[in-house]
Scaffold this active site. Sequence first.
Site, mmCIF file in Angstrom:
data_model
loop_
_atom_site.group_PDB
_atom_site.id
_atom_site.type_symbol
_atom_site.label_atom_id
_atom_site.label_comp_id
_atom_site.label_asym_id
_atom_site.label_seq_id
_atom_site.Cartn_x
_atom_site.Cartn_y
_atom_site.Cartn_z
ATOM 1 C CG ASP A 44 37.279 36.311 40.602
ATOM 2 O OD1 ASP A 44 38.171 36.244 41.461
ATOM 3 O OD2 ASP A 44 36.114 36.720 40.849
ATOM 4 C CB SER A 45 43.256 36.848 41.053
ATOM 5 O OG SER A 45 43.543 35.469 40.912
ATOM 6 C CG ASP A 83 37.233 32.471 42.146
ATOM 7 O OD1 ASP A 83 36.772 31.928 43.170
ATOM 8 O OD2 ASP A 83 38.232 33.211 42.166
ATOM 9 C CD GLU A 115 34.953 36.934 45.865
ATOM 10 O OE1 GLU A 115 34.364 38.016 46.106
ATOM 11 O OE2 GLU A 115 36.011 36.868 45.220
ATOM 12 C CD GLU A 182 41.556 37.743 49.435
ATOM 13 O OE1 GLU A 182 40.796 36.945 48.831
ATOM 14 O OE2 GLU A 182 42.212 38.626 48.861
HETATM 15 O O1 KIV Z 1 40.794 34.898 42.638
HETATM 16 C C1 KIV Z 1 41.684 34.544 43.420
HETATM 17 O O2 KIV Z 1 42.867 34.463 43.079
HETATM 18 C C2 KIV Z 1 41.286 34.221 44.787
HETATM 19 C C3 KIV Z 1 42.391 33.973 45.758
HETATM 20 C C4 KIV Z 1 43.000 35.244 46.136
HETATM 21 C C5 KIV Z 1 41.943 33.195 46.926
HETATM 22 O O3 KIV Z 1 40.154 34.184 45.086
#
Ligand code: KIV
Length: 283
Positions: A44-45, A83, A115, A182
């Site tokens: 979700d980045s 995610d 998460e 992380e």
């Molecule tokens: O959303 C993302 O890119 C992540 C990574 C940083 C592990 O969760």
Amino acid sequence: MGVTRRTLDKKKLQGEKIAMVTAYDFPTARIAEEAGAEILLVGDSLGMVVLGYDSTIPVTLEDMLHHTKAVTRATKQSMVITDLPFLIAHLSTDEVLKSAGKLMQEGFAYGVKLEGGEPVLEKIKVLTEAGVPVMGHLGLTPQSVNQLGGYVIQGREEPAIKQLRFDAKAVEAAGAFALVLECVPEEIAEEISNMLSIPVIGIGAGRYTDGQVLVIHDLLGIGGDWSPSFVKQFAAVGKSMQMGLNQYVKEVKSQTFPSEEHVIHLKEEVKLALYGGRVDGTS
Ligand code: KIV
């Protein structure tokens, strides 16, 4: 058959490091798979590096599904994990199952990442029992950025370290097949990697986890000038894109592009029939 959880377990046992990277679209997923990355994370980045938000919080399930479809269309070997976006893991069991189901049935993700520790253990259990492979995510959990007070290193003091150890064991016991850690000190990440039998993938967690993950825009140097200190920039793709686009705009303005080699011409006989030999196209 592509990469499965058994492939990853074997790599952990054999001490071969696992390479995971984020991917959000067809062309980059194809390149990442070609490079040999075992896991592609539709993280979700996405919200920050592709959609222009300043956190991952506004990202929706529909956003994740849209990008998961693009990534899975490109992959044959790499495992694609998506995610579960903000709050979904805290909704009713029904909602969580439906969301994961959508990502797997419509998006063709292999499984989901969610998460958190203690508060989501029950959801990890329910998903796993329903046949959804779950990757956990502890340490700095970006969806809780407001609660954490920013993107800060986790697990520095004893109470936080104890909680991390507890959560890591509990996430594994609940059924997770892998864990992302992380932004935690290397010593703690090493201890947790040795303590768990599932693969632990680190980001800003030092050298001794079972694998590494980075956001693709950070490692390729696309986007802003700033990146976290744990990121190594392996290429300067953003600079290269800027140079290419600068040149394109310059050549359009100066009329050096398109030049003769890029022009499509009519056949002579068609030109003659149409314009009677006049080459400027006027009739
Ligand atoms: O959303 C993302 O890119 C992540 C990574 C940083 C592990 O969760």
